[in-house]
Design an enzyme around this catalytic site. Structure first.
Site, PDB file in Angstrom:
ATOM      1  N   GLU A  53     -35.246  -4.561 -28.338  1.00 42.35           N
ATOM      2  CA  GLU A  53     -36.152  -3.942 -27.366  1.00 42.35           C
ATOM      3  C   GLU A  53     -37.335  -3.286 -28.072  1.00 42.35           C
ATOM      4  O   GLU A  53     -38.474  -3.416 -27.634  1.00 42.35           O
ATOM      5  CB  GLU A  53     -35.409  -2.890 -26.534  1.00 42.35           C
ATOM      6  CG  GLU A  53     -34.666  -3.465 -25.366  1.00 42.35           C
ATOM      7  CD  GLU A  53     -35.593  -4.098 -24.345  1.00 42.35           C
ATOM      8  OE1 GLU A  53     -36.459  -3.402 -23.763  1.00 42.35           O
ATOM      9  OE2 GLU A  53     -35.475  -5.314 -24.128  1.00 42.35           O
ATOM     10  N   HIS A  57     -38.380  -8.599 -29.300  1.00 43.88           N
ATOM     11  CA  HIS A  57     -37.937  -9.916 -29.777  1.00 43.88           C
ATOM     12  C   HIS A  57     -36.425  -9.990 -29.605  1.00 43.88           C
ATOM     13  O   HIS A  57     -35.684  -9.297 -30.299  1.00 43.88           O
ATOM     14  CB  HIS A  57     -38.331 -10.122 -31.241  1.00 43.88           C
ATOM     15  CG  HIS A  57     -38.077 -11.522 -31.711  1.00 43.88           C
ATOM     16  ND1 HIS A  57     -38.693 -12.614 -31.124  1.00 43.88           N
ATOM     17  CD2 HIS A  57     -37.279 -12.010 -32.683  1.00 43.88           C
ATOM     18  CE1 HIS A  57     -38.275 -13.717 -31.731  1.00 43.88           C
ATOM     19  NE2 HIS A  57     -37.419 -13.370 -32.672  1.00 43.88           N
ATOM     20  N   HIS A  58     -35.988 -10.813 -28.681  1.00 43.94           N
ATOM     21  CA  HIS A  58     -34.596 -10.791 -28.242  1.00 43.94           C
ATOM     22  C   HIS A  58     -33.827 -12.031 -28.702  1.00 43.94           C
ATOM     23  O   HIS A  58     -34.331 -13.147 -28.570  1.00 43.94           O
ATOM     24  CB  HIS A  58     -34.548 -10.675 -26.718  1.00 43.94           C
ATOM     25  CG  HIS A  58     -35.295  -9.471 -26.241  1.00 43.94           C
ATOM     26  ND1 HIS A  58     -36.650  -9.509 -25.977  1.00 43.94           N
ATOM     27  CD2 HIS A  58     -34.901  -8.199 -26.030  1.00 43.94           C
ATOM     28  CE1 HIS A  58     -37.052  -8.299 -25.600  1.00 43.94           C
ATOM     29  NE2 HIS A  58     -36.010  -7.488 -25.637  1.00 43.94           N
ATOM     30  N   HIS A  75     -39.865 -18.042 -28.907  1.00 45.12           N
ATOM     31  CA  HIS A  75     -40.317 -18.889 -27.804  1.00 45.12           C
ATOM     32  C   HIS A  75     -41.833 -19.083 -27.806  1.00 45.12           C
ATOM     33  O   HIS A  75     -42.314 -20.163 -27.475  1.00 45.12           O
ATOM     34  CB  HIS A  75     -39.851 -18.318 -26.463  1.00 45.12           C
ATOM     35  CG  HIS A  75     -38.364 -18.246 -26.355  1.00 45.12           C
ATOM     36  ND1 HIS A  75     -37.572 -19.359 -26.226  1.00 45.12           N
ATOM     37  CD2 HIS A  75     -37.523 -17.192 -26.410  1.00 45.12           C
ATOM     38  CE1 HIS A  75     -36.301 -18.999 -26.181  1.00 45.12           C
ATOM     39  NE2 HIS A  75     -36.248 -17.685 -26.302  1.00 45.12           N
ATOM     40  N   GLU A  76     -42.579 -18.045 -28.209  1.00 46.95           N
ATOM     41  CA  GLU A  76     -44.046 -18.138 -28.183  1.00 46.95           C
ATOM     42  C   GLU A  76     -44.589 -19.254 -29.070  1.00 46.95           C
ATOM     43  O   GLU A  76     -45.642 -19.807 -28.775  1.00 46.95           O
ATOM     44  CB  GLU A  76     -44.692 -16.814 -28.612  1.00 46.95           C
ATOM     45  CG  GLU A  76     -44.512 -15.684 -27.623  1.00 46.95           C
ATOM     46  CD  GLU A  76     -43.277 -14.841 -27.915  1.00 46.95           C
ATOM     47  OE1 GLU A  76     -43.228 -13.707 -27.443  1.00 46.95           O
ATOM     48  OE2 GLU A  76     -42.343 -15.308 -28.596  1.00 46.95           O
ATOM     49  N   ASP A  84     -38.329 -13.684 -36.328  1.00 51.54           N
ATOM     50  CA  ASP A  84     -36.927 -14.061 -36.519  1.00 51.54           C
ATOM     51  C   ASP A  84     -36.408 -13.572 -37.864  1.00 51.54           C
ATOM     52  O   ASP A  84     -35.283 -13.072 -37.961  1.00 51.54           O
ATOM     53  CB  ASP A  84     -36.764 -15.588 -36.409  1.00 51.54           C
ATOM     54  CG  ASP A  84     -37.261 -16.096 -35.073  1.00 51.54           C
ATOM     55  OD1 ASP A  84     -36.748 -15.627 -34.040  1.00 51.54           O
ATOM     56  OD2 ASP A  84     -38.177 -16.925 -35.073  1.00 51.54           O
TER      57      ASP A  84
END
Length: 95
Positions: A53, A57-58, A75-76, A84
């Protein structure tokens, strides 16, 4: 804009994050964590969730009792990024 890792960045990340493995068919990395019980696994996931949070970045994850499987990809940029790598470093540090 978030960018995919370059080949040099990817090699350095794989060398540093040696317990993380590439996901077949995806530009992602994964790692399995096994704890002694559900409470330890849940506590670990809570710490990761707070960091996720904070950094927006989940992870993708799956939990069964004392096992937590985590997959990281951005994802972006549809692949591995420094986000990551940073989250994997944090996860390794607290595991």
């Amino acid at each position: 804009m978030v960018e995919k890792l370059t080949e040099d960045e990817r090699k350095a990340a794989y060398a540093e994050l040696n317990e993380w493995t590439p996901v077949e068919g995806r530009d992602a990395i994964q790692r399995k964590f096994v704890f002694s019980n559900f409470s330890e696994a849940w506590g670990f996931m809570t710490r990761v969730a707070v960091e996720a949070e904070r950094t927006d970045h989940h992870p993708e994850w799956f939990n069964v009792w004392a096992t937590v499987d985590i997959t990281l990809s951005t994802h972006e940029c549809d692949g591995l990024s420094m986000r990551d790598v940073a989250l994997a470093r944090f996860i390794d540090k607290i595991a």
